[in-house]
Design a protein around this motif. Structure first.
Motif, short mmCIF file in Angstrom:
data_model
loop_
_atom_site.label_atom_id
_atom_site.label_comp_id
_atom_site.label_asym_id
_atom_site.label_seq_id
_atom_site.Cartn_x
_atom_site.Cartn_y
_atom_site.Cartn_z
N LYS A 46 4.54 19.55 -6.11
CA LYS A 46 4.58 18.09 -6.21
C LYS A 46 5.90 17.55 -5.65
O LYS A 46 5.93 16.54 -4.94
CB LYS A 46 4.40 17.68 -7.67
N GLY A 47 7.01 18.22 -5.97
CA GLY A 47 8.31 17.79 -5.46
C GLY A 47 8.38 17.87 -3.94
O GLY A 47 8.83 16.93 -3.28
N PHE A 48 7.92 18.99 -3.39
CA PHE A 48 7.92 19.13 -1.93
C PHE A 48 6.97 18.12 -1.28
O PHE A 48 7.25 17.58 -0.21
CB PHE A 48 7.55 20.55 -1.51
N LEU A 49 5.83 17.85 -1.92
CA LEU A 49 4.88 16.87 -1.40
C LEU A 49 5.51 15.48 -1.34
O LEU A 49 5.37 14.76 -0.35
CB LEU A 49 3.61 16.86 -2.25
N LEU A 50 6.24 15.11 -2.39
CA LEU A 50 6.91 13.81 -2.41
C LEU A 50 7.97 13.73 -1.32
O LEU A 50 8.06 12.73 -0.59
CB LEU A 50 7.53 13.55 -3.78
N ILE A 51 8.78 14.76 -1.20
CA ILE A 51 9.84 14.76 -0.18
C ILE A 51 9.23 14.69 1.22
O ILE A 51 9.66 13.89 2.05
CB ILE A 51 10.75 15.99 -0.35
N ALA A 52 8.22 15.51 1.47
CA ALA A 52 7.58 15.53 2.79
C ALA A 52 6.92 14.19 3.10
O ALA A 52 7.00 13.71 4.24
CB ALA A 52 6.56 16.66 2.86
N LEU A 61 11.52 6.33 1.64
CA LEU A 61 12.09 7.65 1.92
C LEU A 61 13.01 8.09 0.78
O LEU A 61 12.89 9.21 0.27
CB LEU A 61 12.85 7.64 3.24
N LEU A 62 13.91 7.22 0.36
CA LEU A 62 14.85 7.57 -0.70
C LEU A 62 14.15 7.77 -2.04
O LEU A 62 14.50 8.68 -2.80
CB LEU A 62 15.94 6.50 -0.81
N ALA A 63 13.16 6.94 -2.33
CA ALA A 63 12.43 7.08 -3.60
C ALA A 63 11.65 8.39 -3.64
O ALA A 63 11.68 9.11 -4.65
CB ALA A 63 11.48 5.89 -3.80
N CYS A 64 10.96 8.71 -2.56
CA CYS A 64 10.20 9.96 -2.51
C CYS A 64 11.13 11.17 -2.58
O CYS A 64 10.86 12.13 -3.30
CB CYS A 64 9.35 10.03 -1.25
N ALA A 65 12.22 11.12 -1.83
CA ALA A 65 13.16 12.24 -1.85
C ALA A 65 13.83 12.39 -3.21
O ALA A 65 13.97 13.50 -3.73
CB ALA A 65 14.21 12.05 -0.76
N GLY A 66 14.20 11.27 -3.82
CA GLY A 66 14.82 11.33 -5.14
C GLY A 66 13.88 11.83 -6.22
O GLY A 66 14.23 12.69 -7.03
N SER A 87 0.82 -1.21 0.00
CA SER A 87 0.00 0.00 0.00
C SER A 87 0.85 1.26 0.00
O SER A 87 0.49 2.25 -0.62
CB SER A 87 -0.97 -0.01 1.17
N SER A 88 2.00 1.24 0.65
CA SER A 88 2.86 2.43 0.62
C SER A 88 3.47 2.62 -0.76
O SER A 88 3.63 3.75 -1.23
CB SER A 88 3.95 2.34 1.68
N PHE A 89 3.78 1.53 -1.45
CA PHE A 89 4.26 1.65 -2.83
C PHE A 89 3.15 2.20 -3.73
O PHE A 89 3.41 3.04 -4.60
CB PHE A 89 4.74 0.29 -3.36
N ALA A 90 1.91 1.77 -3.50
CA ALA A 90 0.79 2.28 -4.28
C ALA A 90 0.61 3.78 -4.05
O ALA A 90 0.34 4.54 -5.00
CB ALA A 90 -0.49 1.53 -3.92
N MET A 91 0.78 4.23 -2.82
CA MET A 91 0.66 5.66 -2.54
C MET A 91 1.80 6.45 -3.20
O MET A 91 1.60 7.57 -3.65
CB MET A 91 0.64 5.92 -1.03
N PHE A 92 2.97 5.86 -3.28
CA PHE A 92 4.08 6.51 -3.99
C PHE A 92 3.73 6.70 -5.46
O PHE A 92 3.95 7.77 -6.04
CB PHE A 92 5.36 5.68 -3.83
N ILE A 93 3.13 5.68 -6.07
CA ILE A 93 2.72 5.78 -7.48
C ILE A 93 1.65 6.85 -7.64
O ILE A 93 1.66 7.63 -8.60
CB ILE A 93 2.21 4.41 -7.98
#
Length: 191
Positions: A61-67, A105-110, A43-49
């Motif tokens: 969008k970038g700040f939202l992903l990092i946060a 964390l790394l995927a969202c930040a990247g 489910s966390s991977f689905a939310m990343f997508i």
């Protein structure tokens, strides 16, 4: 910017969030540690997508992903271990969950950093736009074929959007049927 609501994305968000919080809590409470762990990971991977697919201003969008990545790493493991007893979990599951939390964390930040970097590159003072396309009579045969094939791609895009609308209806119907079946089964067993 697309104004209409994407039904598939809304259903995907609802399923991912309910799995992430309700499904994990129920599985952990009933001592299904492995199911809770893999449900949390999926489910966390689905939310990343979902976060990657939302239509939003690049910087936001970038700040939202990092946060989201940072908040997920700091908050979600605490929520997870409220319902899943860490002492009774196999060691490999603890490792899987902790490693996957770091990967999110790394995927969202990247991804967030990359999106912000693209915006920064396009708004920089030394940005050079792509060269203009010359008139058709100056194009080579290969270039003319590419332009003609582009027209075919546009037709395929229109056909794809029509199929997406039909798929939305099918998906909504399927979700409603599965939900109704689950409710009937639940009511049957509660009698």
């Amino acid at each position: 910017m697309k104004k209409n609501l994407n039904i598939r994305m809304v259903i995907f968000i609802a399923i991912a969030l309910s799995s992430m919080f309700v499904g994990v809590a129920v599985a952990g409470y009933n001592n299904f540690q492995r199911a809770a762990t893999y449900l949390a990971i999926t489910s966390s991977f689905a939310m990343f997508i979902v976060l990657l697919d939302i239509r939003q201003d690049r910087v936001l969008k970038g700040f939202l992903l990092i946060a989201t990545g940072v908040i997920y790493q700091l908050v979600y493991p605490r929520f997870f271990y409220v319902f899943v007893d860490k002492a009774s979990m196999p060691g490999d599951l603890i490792d899987h969950f902790e490693i996957y939390s770091q990967v999110i964390l790394l995927a969202c930040a990247g991804a967030g950093g990359s999106i912000i970097a693209v915006y920064a590159d396009k708004t920089s003072s030394d940005y050079e736009p792509a060269a203009a396309i010359p008139p058709l009579n100056e194009l080579s045969v290969i270039e003319k074929n590419v332009i003609e094939n582009t027209r075919h791609i546009e037709q395929l895009t229109k056909s794809t959007s029509q199929l997406n609308k039909k798929l939305d209806v099918l998906l909504i119907t399927t979700v409603l049927a599965i939900t109704a079946t689950g409710i009937f089964i639940l009511l049957y067993f509660l009698k």
